[in-house]
Design an enzyme around this catalytic site. Sequence first.
Site, PDB file in Angstrom:
ATOM      1  N   GLU A 163      33.864  38.594  32.716  1.00  0.00           N
ATOM      2  CA  GLU A 163      34.923  37.757  33.299  1.00  0.00           C
ATOM      3  C   GLU A 163      35.812  37.222  32.187  1.00  0.00           C
ATOM      4  OE1 GLU A 163      32.874  34.339  35.179  1.00  0.00           O
ATOM      5  OE2 GLU A 163      33.768  33.319  33.473  1.00  0.00           O
ATOM      6  N   CYS A 208      29.228  36.517  37.149  1.00  0.00           N
ATOM      7  CA  CYS A 208      28.111  36.808  36.238  1.00  0.00           C
ATOM      8  C   CYS A 208      27.352  38.085  36.581  1.00  0.00           C
ATOM      9  CB  CYS A 208      27.141  35.635  36.209  1.00  0.00           C
ATOM     10  SG  CYS A 208      27.852  34.133  35.550  1.00  0.00           S
ATOM     11  N   HIS A 251      18.956  35.639  37.357  1.00  0.00           N
ATOM     12  CA  HIS A 251      20.142  35.184  36.630  1.00  0.00           C
ATOM     13  C   HIS A 251      19.944  33.736  36.170  1.00  0.00           C
ATOM     14  CE1 HIS A 251      24.088  34.288  35.319  1.00  0.00           C
ATOM     15  NE2 HIS A 251      24.345  33.476  36.314  1.00  0.00           N
TER      16      HIS A 251
END
Lengths: 345, 134
Positions: A80, A112, A234
Site C-alpha cells: 500500500e 495488509c 495477520h
Amino acid sequence: MPAGIVSYGVYIPKYRIRAEEIARVWGEREDMAQNLNVFEKSVPDFDEDAVTIAVEATRNAVKRASIDSARIGAIYTGSESHPYAVKPTGTIVGEAIGVDHELTAADFEFACKAGTAAVQACLGLVTANLIDLGLAIGTDTSQGAPGDALEYTAAAGAAAYLIGRENLAAEIEGFYSFTTDTPDFWRREGMPYPEHGGRFTGEPGYFKHVTSATRGLLKKMKTIPEDYDYAVFHQPNGKFPVRVAGQLGFSRDQIEPGLVVPWIGNTYSGSSLIGLAATLDVARPGERIFLASFGSGAGSDAFSIRVCDGIEDIRDRAPKVRDYFENVQYLDYAVYAKHKGKLRL
Amino acid sequence: MSTVPRFWRHIPQRYNLVGTHCSKCDEYYYPPRTICPNCRRNAKMEDHKFKGLGTVVTYTTIYNATDDFKRQTPYNLAIIELLEGPRLTGQVICSPSEIEIGMKVKPVFRILGKEGDRGIIYYGTKFVPVEGSI
C-alpha cells in the site's frame, strides 16, 4: 501435482523506534507498549522505500534456493506504499534480480493482505502449468499520521516468496478467502496518511474476516486447529493475533514462532508473510502451518501449508527473520521524523 | 526529462553493477567499456556482473549537501575498490565515525535520487560495511 513455496526471503530495515519514545512525545500513557504488545517498530532509512526493501527480500529468496531468475514467469507485488502511483514496483524488482524479460507483472493493493493475494495469483499460474516460477512479494514502508494510534505500529518490511511445483520447501495444500466491503481503514488518492475507523477496525474488520476465512478453510480442508503445528495470523498489533488465535482454538505455542510484531511492528503487506517466514525458519519437514492474512477494506486469505523435506536444504542459505532483530539502531523521535519525511525541509 | 533515457541506459550497471571484462588481458572495467584500452582491436569484451564486495580506498563526509540530499546529511562518499579491481564512487551507509580507509563493504539496493516530487526515482547500488551487516 502439488505446488507451493520453493523459496522465501525477508528484509527488515535496521532502524527501530521504541513505542515508549513515541508515547513520550505525544504525552500518552507509558504502558502503551504493553497495551499494544508492540515494543518497537522498524523504520526505513532515508533512501529505502517499498521497492528497495522488496529487492533485498527477493534477492534473499533467490539466494536461499539458488534460483535462476530467468525461470520466473510472473511478478506480483503487494503493497500500500508503492512509490509510484503509476509505474510498477514489480518491473524494478525484476530488473534488480536479473529476470529474463519474458514475464508478466502487476502491482497489487489490498491494505495488509496484498502480499497473500499475490501468492494466490502465482499459485494459480503455477498450478495451471502456465509458468515455471512465480514471485509473490508483500512489501511496505507504511505511514501513520503523527500522534495517531497507527504511529505506534506502522513499520517497514518485506517478504518474497517463489511459488512453483518442483523442489518445494513447503506445499500449499489449499486456501480460502473471505472478502466484504467494510470501510475500516483507507487512504484517499494523494493523501500522505491513512484514516481508520478506530475500534471499528476490530470486530467488524479484523476479527470477522480472519475468523470467517479460518473457519472456511478448516471446513474445506476437513481439519481442526490441533492438526497444525504452527499458526500465523495477520499482526496489526500484538493483541489481535493472540486474541483471534484463542477465539479459533489455536494455542499460544502454535503462534509464538511467527509472532514478530512486538519487535518490528506492523509491516502491512509484509506482516503475515514475515510471520510465515519466521515459522518456516524453525519448522521441520512434515509439520503443518496455518496462515491467515487480513487486509482492511476488507478481506482475509487463509492457507494450509505442509513443510517439505526441501526446507532443510535451503533454510540456512539466507538471513532468517530473527537475524534482523540483531544489531538494530534505535532512533529518537526527532531523527525518526526526519527518516519518515515527517519534517518538511 | 532529458535525464530519463540516460538513467534508463545505466540501469544494468546501477542495479547490478554490470561492467565488462576483457578475456584476452583479463582486465575488468566499471563502468563498462566497449573497447579494451590494453588490447584495442584484439580485445574480447564480455559483460561481467561484479559481486560488489570491495574496500574503501578513501572517503569524504558530506555535511552541506545540495537540496536533494539535505535530508541525508551527514553521509559518506567513498572511492571503493571492487574485488575484481575497478574503482568506483559510491555512498557508504554508516555513521561518519564508523567509516575508515580499508573498510570492507558490500552492496545494497537503495534510492540514489529523485527528480523532485514529480519526476522519476533513481534506484541503484550503495554500500554498507560488511562487519555488523546481515
